[in-house]
Scaffold this motif. Structure first.
Motif, PDB file in Angstrom:
ATOM      1  N   LEU A   4      81.322  81.572  56.492  1.00  0.00           N
ATOM      2  CA  LEU A   4      80.324  80.625  56.012  1.00  0.00           C
ATOM      3  C   LEU A   4      80.745  80.036  54.674  1.00  0.00           C
ATOM      4  O   LEU A   4      81.168  80.779  53.781  1.00  0.00           O
ATOM      5  N   VAL A   5      80.600  78.740  54.540  1.00  0.00           N
ATOM      6  CA  VAL A   5      80.953  78.062  53.295  1.00  0.00           C
ATOM      7  C   VAL A   5      79.811  77.148  52.892  1.00  0.00           C
ATOM      8  O   VAL A   5      79.476  76.209  53.621  1.00  0.00           O
ATOM      9  N   GLU A   6      79.238  77.421  51.717  1.00  0.00           N
ATOM     10  CA  GLU A   6      78.113  76.617  51.213  1.00  0.00           C
ATOM     11  C   GLU A   6      78.607  75.515  50.285  1.00  0.00           C
ATOM     12  O   GLU A   6      79.668  75.639  49.659  1.00  0.00           O
ATOM     13  N   SER A   7      77.792  74.477  50.182  1.00  0.00           N
ATOM     14  CA  SER A   7      78.050  73.403  49.228  1.00  0.00           C
ATOM     15  C   SER A   7      76.737  72.695  48.934  1.00  0.00           C
ATOM     16  O   SER A   7      75.729  72.941  49.610  1.00  0.00           O
ATOM     17  N   GLY A   8      76.765  71.824  47.933  1.00  0.00           N
ATOM     18  CA  GLY A   8      75.601  70.990  47.662  1.00  0.00           C
ATOM     19  C   GLY A   8      74.784  71.391  46.460  1.00  0.00           C
ATOM     20  O   GLY A   8      73.834  70.685  46.082  1.00  0.00           O
ATOM     21  N   GLY A   9      75.103  72.521  45.845  1.00  0.00           N
ATOM     22  CA  GLY A   9      74.358  72.926  44.668  1.00  0.00           C
ATOM     23  C   GLY A   9      74.644  72.006  43.487  1.00  0.00           C
ATOM     24  O   GLY A   9      75.524  71.143  43.545  1.00  0.00           O
ATOM     25  N   LEU A  18      67.804  68.451  46.078  1.00  0.00           N
ATOM     26  CA  LEU A  18      69.187  68.695  46.473  1.00  0.00           C
ATOM     27  C   LEU A  18      69.205  68.977  47.967  1.00  0.00           C
ATOM     28  O   LEU A  18      68.190  69.385  48.550  1.00  0.00           O
ATOM     29  N   ARG A  19      70.367  68.804  48.573  1.00  0.00           N
ATOM     30  CA  ARG A  19      70.553  69.195  49.967  1.00  0.00           C
ATOM     31  C   ARG A  19      71.727  70.146  50.036  1.00  0.00           C
ATOM     32  O   ARG A  19      72.869  69.748  49.782  1.00  0.00           O
ATOM     33  N   PHE A  68      60.740  73.190  50.572  1.00  0.00           N
ATOM     34  CA  PHE A  68      62.072  73.387  51.146  1.00  0.00           C
ATOM     35  C   PHE A  68      61.992  73.245  52.662  1.00  0.00           C
ATOM     36  O   PHE A  68      61.001  73.632  53.283  1.00  0.00           O
ATOM     37  N   THR A  69      63.063  72.733  53.253  1.00  0.00           N
ATOM     38  CA  THR A  69      63.134  72.595  54.702  1.00  0.00           C
ATOM     39  C   THR A  69      64.502  73.052  55.189  1.00  0.00           C
ATOM     40  O   THR A  69      65.526  72.532  54.737  1.00  0.00           O
ATOM     41  N   ILE A  70      64.505  74.015  56.106  1.00  0.00           N
ATOM     42  CA  ILE A  70      65.751  74.484  56.718  1.00  0.00           C
ATOM     43  C   ILE A  70      65.953  73.748  58.030  1.00  0.00           C
ATOM     44  O   ILE A  70      64.996  73.511  58.771  1.00  0.00           O
ATOM     45  N   SER A  71      67.194  73.374  58.294  1.00  0.00           N
ATOM     46  CA  SER A  71      67.501  72.686  59.549  1.00  0.00           C
ATOM     47  C   SER A  71      68.939  72.990  59.931  1.00  0.00           C
ATOM     48  O   SER A  71      69.696  73.558  59.151  1.00  0.00           O
ATOM     49  N   LEU A  81      69.666  73.090  53.872  1.00  0.00           N
ATOM     50  CA  LEU A  81      68.430  73.412  53.171  1.00  0.00           C
ATOM     51  C   LEU A  81      68.116  72.229  52.257  1.00  0.00           C
ATOM     52  O   LEU A  81      68.824  72.001  51.279  1.00  0.00           O
ATOM     53  N   GLN A  82      67.093  71.491  52.624  1.00  0.00           N
ATOM     54  CA  GLN A  82      66.620  70.413  51.777  1.00  0.00           C
ATOM     55  C   GLN A  82      65.638  71.008  50.778  1.00  0.00           C
ATOM     56  O   GLN A  82      64.633  71.608  51.182  1.00  0.00           O
ATOM     57  N   VAL A  83      65.940  70.849  49.509  1.00  0.00           N
ATOM     58  CA  VAL A  83      65.092  71.431  48.468  1.00  0.00           C
ATOM     59  C   VAL A  83      64.511  70.304  47.635  1.00  0.00           C
ATOM     60  O   VAL A  83      65.251  69.538  47.013  1.00  0.00           O
ATOM     61  N   ASN A  84      63.194  70.190  47.658  1.00  0.00           N
ATOM     62  CA  ASN A  84      62.487  69.137  46.936  1.00  0.00           C
ATOM     63  C   ASN A  84      61.553  69.742  45.893  1.00  0.00           C
ATOM     64  O   ASN A  84      61.266  70.934  45.925  1.00  0.00           O
ATOM     65  N   SER A  85      61.091  68.890  44.997  1.00  0.00           N
ATOM     66  CA  SER A  85      60.137  69.316  43.966  1.00  0.00           C
ATOM     67  C   SER A  85      60.601  70.589  43.274  1.00  0.00           C
ATOM     68  O   SER A  85      59.843  71.548  43.116  1.00  0.00           O
ATOM     69  N   LEU A  86      61.858  70.586  42.869  1.00  0.00           N
ATOM     70  CA  LEU A  86      62.450  71.791  42.290  1.00  0.00           C
ATOM     71  C   LEU A  86      61.776  72.180  40.986  1.00  0.00           C
ATOM     72  O   LEU A  86      61.357  71.317  40.206  1.00  0.00           O
TER      73      LEU A  86
END
Length: 123
Positions: A4-9, A18-19, A68-71, A81-86
């Protein structure tokens, strides 16, 4: 086994978005569940959101519901992971994880982890 490789932070101001993305590769068959978890300095790693890969059912921590919304994009083997209103309290290292069975809402069931992507929210 799946890798697994994450990105977008990144660093954003409170109220920003952020997404996060997590690409899964190296596996012969899809995980049963995937999820996003986070760990702030000096704190335990906690669940944020999880999803049943086959059925799409999702679960969220109370602290992120409605923000947050996971898809997933199964064709691209990618979890989002769409993260809003952080908020500043969302500041943490965010990890993607996968499991091939068990209770998808329990962090102890996840045995494949990415390296994480940092999210920093300033007030």
């Amino acid at each position: 086994q799946v890798q697994l490789v994450e990105s977008g932070g990144g660093s954003v101001q409170a109220g920003g978005s952020l997404r996060l993305s997590c690409v899964a590769y190296g596996h012969s068959y899809s995980p049963y569940c995937m999820g996003w978890f986070r760990q702030a300095p000096g704190k335990e790693r906690d669940g944020v959101a999880t999803i049943y890969v086959g059925g799409g059912r999702t679960y969220y921590a109370d602290s992120v519901k409605g923000r947050f919304t996971i898809s997933q994009d199964n064709a691209k083997n990618t979890l989002f992971l769409q993260v809003n209103s952080l908020k500043p309290e969302d500041t943490a290292m965010y990890f993607c994880a996968a499991t091939y069975g068990g209770d998808c809402t329990r962090i102890s069931e996840y045995n494949y982890w990415g390296q994480g992507t940092q999210v920093t929210v300033s007030s």
